[in-house]
Design an enzyme around this catalytic site. Structure first.
Site, PDB file in Angstrom:
ATOM      1  N   LEU A 403      20.293  38.424  -7.489  1.00  0.00           N
ATOM      2  CA  LEU A 403      19.137  37.552  -7.533  1.00  0.00           C
ATOM      3  C   LEU A 403      18.198  38.262  -6.642  1.00  0.00           C
ATOM      4  O   LEU A 403      18.694  38.329  -5.522  1.00  0.00           O
ATOM      5  CB  LEU A 403      19.157  36.201  -7.565  1.00  0.00           C
ATOM      6  CG  LEU A 403      19.936  35.216  -8.460  1.00  0.00           C
ATOM      7  CD1 LEU A 403      20.110  33.612  -8.104  1.00  0.00           C
ATOM      8  CD2 LEU A 403      19.295  35.525  -9.821  1.00  0.00           C
ATOM      9  N   ASP A 404      16.887  38.089  -6.882  1.00  0.00           N
ATOM     10  CA  ASP A 404      16.098  38.577  -5.761  1.00  0.00           C
ATOM     11  C   ASP A 404      15.977  37.509  -4.588  1.00  0.00           C
ATOM     12  O   ASP A 404      16.287  36.717  -4.693  1.00  0.00           O
ATOM     13  CB  ASP A 404      14.581  38.421  -6.543  1.00  0.00           C
ATOM     14  CG  ASP A 404      14.000  39.621  -7.328  1.00  0.00           C
ATOM     15  OD1 ASP A 404      14.732  40.479  -7.349  1.00  0.00           O
ATOM     16  OD2 ASP A 404      13.011  39.575  -7.909  1.00  0.00           O
ATOM     17  N   MET A 405      15.783  38.326  -3.344  1.00  0.00           N
ATOM     18  CA  MET A 405      15.986  37.256  -2.206  1.00  0.00           C
ATOM     19  C   MET A 405      15.543  36.067  -2.080  1.00  0.00           C
ATOM     20  O   MET A 405      15.612  35.180  -1.892  1.00  0.00           O
ATOM     21  CB  MET A 405      15.592  38.030  -1.029  1.00  0.00           C
ATOM     22  CG  MET A 405      15.605  37.293   0.442  1.00  0.00           C
ATOM     23  SD  MET A 405      15.102  38.334   1.759  1.00  0.00           S
ATOM     24  CE  MET A 405      13.345  38.209   1.620  1.00  0.00           C
ATOM     25  N   THR A 407      14.410  34.365  -5.074  1.00  0.00           N
ATOM     26  CA  THR A 407      14.663  33.588  -5.937  1.00  0.00           C
ATOM     27  C   THR A 407      16.135  32.704  -5.825  1.00  0.00           C
ATOM     28  O   THR A 407      16.894  33.164  -5.259  1.00  0.00           O
ATOM     29  CB  THR A 407      15.246  34.438  -7.450  1.00  0.00           C
ATOM     30  OG1 THR A 407      13.906  35.287  -7.773  1.00  0.00           O
ATOM     31  CG2 THR A 407      15.377  33.608  -8.582  1.00  0.00           C
TER      32      THR A 407
END
Length: 556
Positions: A403-405, A407
């Site tokens: 997951l994106d940092m 998110t």
């Protein structure tokens, strides 16, 4: 100093920042916002230049949005004002007095650049005439036709030779038992001679065609050598012009140290990117240092229609770009005390990982926002590093997906290599079901839909992504509205593919939902957090193969 602009707004109650703006990640200071708004009022009413920004629909010229910048400064009389600049050039090539001049004006009358361009234009004109020359086109067409005819005929002859060879081989095999030794020897000699004859004929045919091609090849070479020579000359002149131009773009810093683009990029194998030095930030700082103005704070904003690939929203603030501006600004800002680089701050330091499920091979956890999935270049604290410390005997890569940092939400990890491989195959085959919740900055008109916008990394401004229908990788997202809340829209996202920043770009891009996710510091406006959460996941357990699912509601 005509480019020093006095504030029309009363700023007497505004406090000055203690340090200068970190240009690659910032929240605009109130003084920079006031200056930007004054420039925006000017842009809405000005008659000093002609440029179609795509805001008004009464222009016949193609619309092009543009980045503008403001730099709040203090002059020698201790008076606070500001400078304004635009990136690149305006459509009418003018230099309105409202804005600081370029670092180097390559288009001044009689300049080396205009003279160099004229020489290149002349070569292009000669090339155009040569390529359209009737005799050249006729010879080229004839040569192409002749080459094809020759190739076809030679292939036909080779085919005949293969058939004759095959027939001789069969005849020889069938005759070996039927004929006596003397007769068989005579037949063998005859067949061998036929083979030599075929080869000789083919060689003679080749020589005939070579002679036939010589005249037309000579005529064709006359034109193509001239074209090649002109192209070489053009390339040499273009390279010289570019190198000279790079040397003319020289930048000051507070210590009055001057460095040109060749010195700043300092790599003979890599040319400075196109447009280096033409962005608003270097123009503003150059004018300030050249005129003994002290920089206080700065901001850059987009004005006009969004571009087709990158995400830029009208009036939104954006950081300086990485590839063109970072090396230049690293030199220009030398010695200035700047705000901290928040990108290097570990926001996850005080956060804990909530494990929502665990067994012998599988871990499911709820990742907080602003928490890296894997270690970064600067920040090593991550889901991976913490789980590795917690389970030192776990085998395999641990991380199954990311997951994106920024998110939050459900993340799966594995304790064994075998389990990791099985789960990864489910992601690759798209059998895993995922659902995200996002809060968008805007009110959507449709209730659901599908977004197909291919993505690739922005090579000039990593880690941002671009929409690119030529080189981008396919990216597909289904979505539906959950609710509308005070001009904002809460949606479900169902990503079919899993590209970097896919949901963020598909939400923000003008051809997507045209509504950035609240708190998106890359494609929208920074807030306390990115309002994007991986709420639901469904998959087959990697050893029992039983269907499993988890749901974690977002905190926003």
């Amino acid at each position: 100093m005509k480019h020093f602009l006095n504030f029309k707004t009363d700023i007497s109650k505004e406090s000055l920042p203690e340090k200068f703006t970190f240009p690659f990640y910032y929240q605009p200071h109130s003084l920079a916002i006031i200056a930007a708004k004054e420039i925006q009022v000017y842009l809405e009413k000005q008659t000093d230049f002609t440029h179609n920004f795509g805001i008004k629909k009464d222009s016949n010229t193609p619309p092009v949005g543009k980045m503008f910048g403001v730099l709040v400064v203090r002059n020698k009389l201790n008076k606070i004002g500001y400078l304004a600049a635009f990136s690149g050039k305006l459509a009418d090539k003018s230099l309105p007095s409202k804005f600081v001049p370029p670092v180097f004006n390559m288009r001044t009358e009689g300049s080396f650049y205009i003279k160099g361009e004229a020489k290149i234009d002349k070569i292009n004109e000669q090339l155009g005439l040569l390529k359209k020359d009737g005799k050249y086109l006729s010879i080229k067409k004839t040569a192409k036709k002749l080459h094809k005819e020759i190739a076809d005929d030679l292939e036909l002859q080779r085919k005949k030779m293969r058939i004759s060879k095959s027939e001789r081989k069969i005849l020889k095999k069938n005759s070996e038992k039927k004929l006596n030794a003397n007769e068989f020897e005579k037949l063998t000699k005859k067949l061998t001679q036929e083979s030599y004859n075929d080869q000789f004929f083919y060689k003679e045919l080749q020589e005939y065609y070579t002679t036939k091609l010589e005249k037309i090849s000579t005529e064709l070479a006359f034109f193509e050598n001239k074209i090649s020579s002109l192209k070489t000359d053009r390339k040499e002149k273009s390279n010289f012009l570019q190198q000279t131009l790079f040397s003319k773009y020289a930048f000051l810093n507070q210590q009055k140290e001057l460095k040109n683009l060749l010195d700043i990029f300092d790599n003979p194998l890599v040319k400075p990117p196109a447009g280096s030095g033409e962005c608003a930030a270097p123009k503003l700082l150059q004018y300030a240092f050249a005129n003994d103005l002290t920089p206080i704070t700065m901001a850059e904003f987009w004005w006009g229609i969004s571009p087709n690939s990158a995400i830029r929203k009208h009036k939104n603030y954006y950081p300086a770009c990485q590839s063109r501006c970072k090396p230049i600004l690293n030199h220009m800002l030398k010695g200035l005390e700047m705000e901290a680089n928040l990108l290097l701050e570990n926001l996850a330091e005080q956060k804990e990982l909530e494990i929502i499920y665990e067994d012998d091979v599988l871990i499911a956890l709820n990742k907080p926002a602003e928490f890296l999935s894997v270690p970064g270049k600067e920040i090593k604290d991550s889901v991976y590093s913490r789980i590795k410390d917690k389970y030192p005997d776990a085998t395999g890569p641990l991380i199954v997906h990311r997951l994106d940092m920024s998110t939050s939400g459900i993340l799966l990890l594995t304790k064994t290599k075998e389990a990791n491989k099985i789960l990864q195959s489910q992601f690759i085959n798209r059998t895993i079901k995922k659902r995200y919740v996002a809060l968008l900055d805007g009110s959507l008109k449709k209730n659901s839909g599908k977004i197909k916008l291919p993505l690739r990394v922005d090579l000039d401004d990593r880690p941002k992504q671009l929409v690119d229908f030529k080189y981008g990788k396919a990216a597909e997202t289904d979505w539906e509205i959950i609710s509308k809340e005070n001009g904002k829209t809460r949606v479900y996202f169902y990503p079919i593919t899993g590209r970097t920043h896919q949901l963020r770009v598909h939400a923000a891009h003008k051809d997507g939902l045209n509504s950035p996710i609240i708190g998106d510091d890359l494609y929208g406006k920074k807030e306390d957090r990115l309002h994007l959460h991986a709420e639901f996941i469904e998959f087959l357990h990697p050893t029992s193969y039983k269907k499993m699912s988890f749901t974690i509601a977002p905190e926003f």
